[in-house]
Design a protein around this motif. Structure first.
Motif, PDB file in Angstrom:
ATOM      1  N   GLU A 104      17.703   8.473   7.882  1.00 38.46           N
ATOM      2  CA  GLU A 104      16.858   9.409   7.140  1.00 38.46           C
ATOM      3  C   GLU A 104      16.389  10.553   8.028  1.00 38.46           C
ATOM      4  N   ILE A 105      16.552  10.400   9.318  1.00 40.82           N
ATOM      5  CA  ILE A 105      15.993  11.351  10.273  1.00 40.82           C
ATOM      6  C   ILE A 105      17.053  12.372  10.659  1.00 40.82           C
ATOM      7  N   LYS A 106      16.682  13.651  10.534  1.00 46.35           N
ATOM      8  CA  LYS A 106      17.578  14.754  10.870  1.00 46.35           C
ATOM      9  C   LYS A 106      17.063  15.460  12.127  1.00 46.35           C
ATOM     10  N   PRO A 107      17.928  16.221  12.783  1.00 40.44           N
ATOM     11  CA  PRO A 107      17.469  16.966  13.962  1.00 40.44           C
ATOM     12  C   PRO A 107      16.329  17.939  13.657  1.00 40.44           C
ATOM     13  N   SER A 108      16.233  18.429  12.418  1.00 41.87           N
ATOM     14  CA  SER A 108      15.170  19.382  12.071  1.00 41.87           C
ATOM     15  C   SER A 108      13.781  18.761  12.153  1.00 41.87           C
ATOM     16  N   ASP A 167      10.617  27.541   4.558  1.00 44.58           N
ATOM     17  CA  ASP A 167      11.423  26.434   4.042  1.00 44.58           C
ATOM     18  C   ASP A 167      12.824  26.382   4.647  1.00 44.58           C
ATOM     19  N   TRP A 168      13.224  27.447   5.332  1.00 41.48           N
ATOM     20  CA  TRP A 168      14.551  27.465   5.935  1.00 41.48           C
ATOM     21  C   TRP A 168      14.726  26.355   6.967  1.00 41.48           C
ATOM     22  N   LYS A 169      13.626  25.885   7.543  1.00 39.27           N
ATOM     23  CA  LYS A 169      13.741  24.853   8.577  1.00 39.27           C
ATOM     24  C   LYS A 169      14.267  23.533   8.025  1.00 39.27           C
ATOM     25  N   ASN A 170      14.211  23.332   6.713  1.00 40.57           N
ATOM     26  CA  ASN A 170      14.721  22.110   6.098  1.00 40.57           C
ATOM     27  C   ASN A 170      16.159  22.253   5.612  1.00 40.57           C
ATOM     28  N   GLY A 171      16.734  23.437   5.766  1.00 39.34           N
ATOM     29  CA  GLY A 171      18.114  23.674   5.330  1.00 39.34           C
ATOM     30  C   GLY A 171      19.095  23.571   6.480  1.00 39.34           C
ATOM     31  N   THR A 172      20.314  23.999   6.213  1.00 38.04           N
ATOM     32  CA  THR A 172      21.383  23.935   7.219  1.00 38.04           C
ATOM     33  C   THR A 172      21.069  24.808   8.430  1.00 38.04           C
ATOM     34  N   LEU A 173      20.499  25.993   8.194  1.00 31.40           N
ATOM     35  CA  LEU A 173      20.130  26.872   9.311  1.00 31.40           C
ATOM     36  C   LEU A 173      19.114  26.186  10.216  1.00 31.40           C
ATOM     37  N   GLU A 185      18.751  23.015  10.628  1.00 29.89           N
ATOM     38  CA  GLU A 185      19.428  21.930  11.355  1.00 29.89           C
ATOM     39  C   GLU A 185      20.134  22.465  12.593  1.00 29.89           C
ATOM     40  N   PHE A 186      20.864  23.569  12.439  1.00 29.31           N
ATOM     41  CA  PHE A 186      21.611  24.091  13.585  1.00 29.31           C
ATOM     42  C   PHE A 186      20.698  24.708  14.637  1.00 29.31           C
ATOM     43  N   ILE A 187      19.613  25.334  14.212  1.00 30.49           N
ATOM     44  CA  ILE A 187      18.642  25.831  15.190  1.00 30.49           C
ATOM     45  C   ILE A 187      18.008  24.649  15.921  1.00 30.49           C
ATOM     46  N   SER A 188      17.730  23.589  15.185  1.00 30.99           N
ATOM     47  CA  SER A 188      17.160  22.375  15.802  1.00 30.99           C
ATOM     48  C   SER A 188      18.119  21.756  16.805  1.00 30.99           C
ATOM     49  N   ILE A 189      19.405  21.741  16.487  1.00 31.00           N
ATOM     50  CA  ILE A 189      20.404  21.179  17.396  1.00 31.00           C
ATOM     51  C   ILE A 189      20.414  21.948  18.711  1.00 31.00           C
ATOM     52  N   VAL A 190      20.370  23.279  18.635  1.00 31.81           N
ATOM     53  CA  VAL A 190      20.333  24.092  19.857  1.00 31.81           C
ATOM     54  C   VAL A 190      19.016  23.870  20.598  1.00 31.81           C
ATOM     55  N   LEU A 191      17.913  23.788  19.867  1.00 29.86           N
ATOM     56  CA  LEU A 191      16.608  23.550  20.493  1.00 29.86           C
ATOM     57  C   LEU A 191      16.569  22.189  21.191  1.00 29.86           C
ATOM     58  N   ILE A 192      17.161  21.186  20.563  1.00 30.72           N
ATOM     59  CA  ILE A 192      17.243  19.866  21.206  1.00 30.72           C
ATOM     60  C   ILE A 192      18.087  19.949  22.475  1.00 30.72           C
ATOM     61  N   GLY A 193      19.145  20.767  22.444  1.00 32.12           N
ATOM     62  CA  GLY A 193      19.946  20.976  23.650  1.00 32.12           C
ATOM     63  C   GLY A 193      19.126  21.577  24.779  1.00 32.12           C
ATOM     64  N   VAL A 194      18.256  22.525  24.447  1.00 30.92           N
ATOM     65  CA  VAL A 194      17.399  23.156  25.460  1.00 30.92           C
ATOM     66  C   VAL A 194      16.383  22.144  26.001  1.00 30.92           C
ATOM     67  N   ILE A 195      15.762  21.365  25.112  1.00 31.90           N
ATOM     68  CA  ILE A 195      14.808  20.341  25.548  1.00 31.90           C
ATOM     69  C   ILE A 195      15.516  19.281  26.391  1.00 31.90           C
TER      70      ILE A 195
END
Length: 165
Positions: A48-52, A62-68, A70-80
């Motif tokens: 149930e848990i997504k990278p966002s 609301d864009w933070k819950n969409g595909t955009l 998710e991909f911004i979150s993936i890059v942010l997780i890469g930086v962290i």
């Protein structure tokens, strides 16, 4: 032309990447790869848990819950993840066992799901999550820790072995 002419392409040597550069790239690539796999697992309903989830504490649209998101979150997780890799390098780089990386990944999972849980308003308490979500996230964190830990330890110990010879 001489065979050992330094201007020839075949006689040029690439400058080796510094050990810190390798740690940073390992952290970033590991974070992006494993968070992307977590995103795929969420699409396939394994979790149930997504990278966002990482964007939840920040008041955004609301864009933070969409595909955009998710991909911004993936890059942010890469930086962290660069910071996570630097911590591993500073503390655990000399250990050669893969079990240290596995334990590091499990410790990161515990940190996120037990200690940092209050930071994420939409994240249920660990005992309220479905078993499949728990198993999937534990596995992803363990594999992430194994990837980062073993890559950093192997490179560090390989460099030290070569320097001793």
């Amino acid at each position: 032309m001489k065979e050992d002419d330094p201007r020839l392409e075949q006689n040029k040597r690439e400058k080796p990447v510094s050990q810190m550069g390798k740690v940073i790239s390992t952290g970033f690539i590991g974070g992006v790869f494993w968070s992307f796999l977590a995103y795929v697992a969420s699409i396939l309903n394994y979790t149930e848990i997504k990278p966002s989830l990482i964007l939840q504490p920040i008041a955004l649209g609301d864009w933070k819950n969409g595909t955009l998101g998710e991909f911004i979150s993936i890059v942010l997780i890469g930086v962290i993840s660069i910071g996570v890799a630097l911590v591993y390098f500073a503390v655990l780089k000399r250990f050669t066992s893969m079990w240290i990386g596995i334990a590091y990944g499990a410790a990161l999972w515990g940190l996120v799901f037990f200690i940092l849980n209050p930071m994420f308003p939409d994240l249920k308490m660990i005992f309220e999550l479905p078993r499949g979500t728990i198993v999937t996230t534990v596995c992803i964190y363990i594999l992430y820790g194994l990837f980062v830990g073993y890559s950093i330890s192997f490179d560090y110990n390989e460099l030290n072995t070569n320097n001793e010879n």
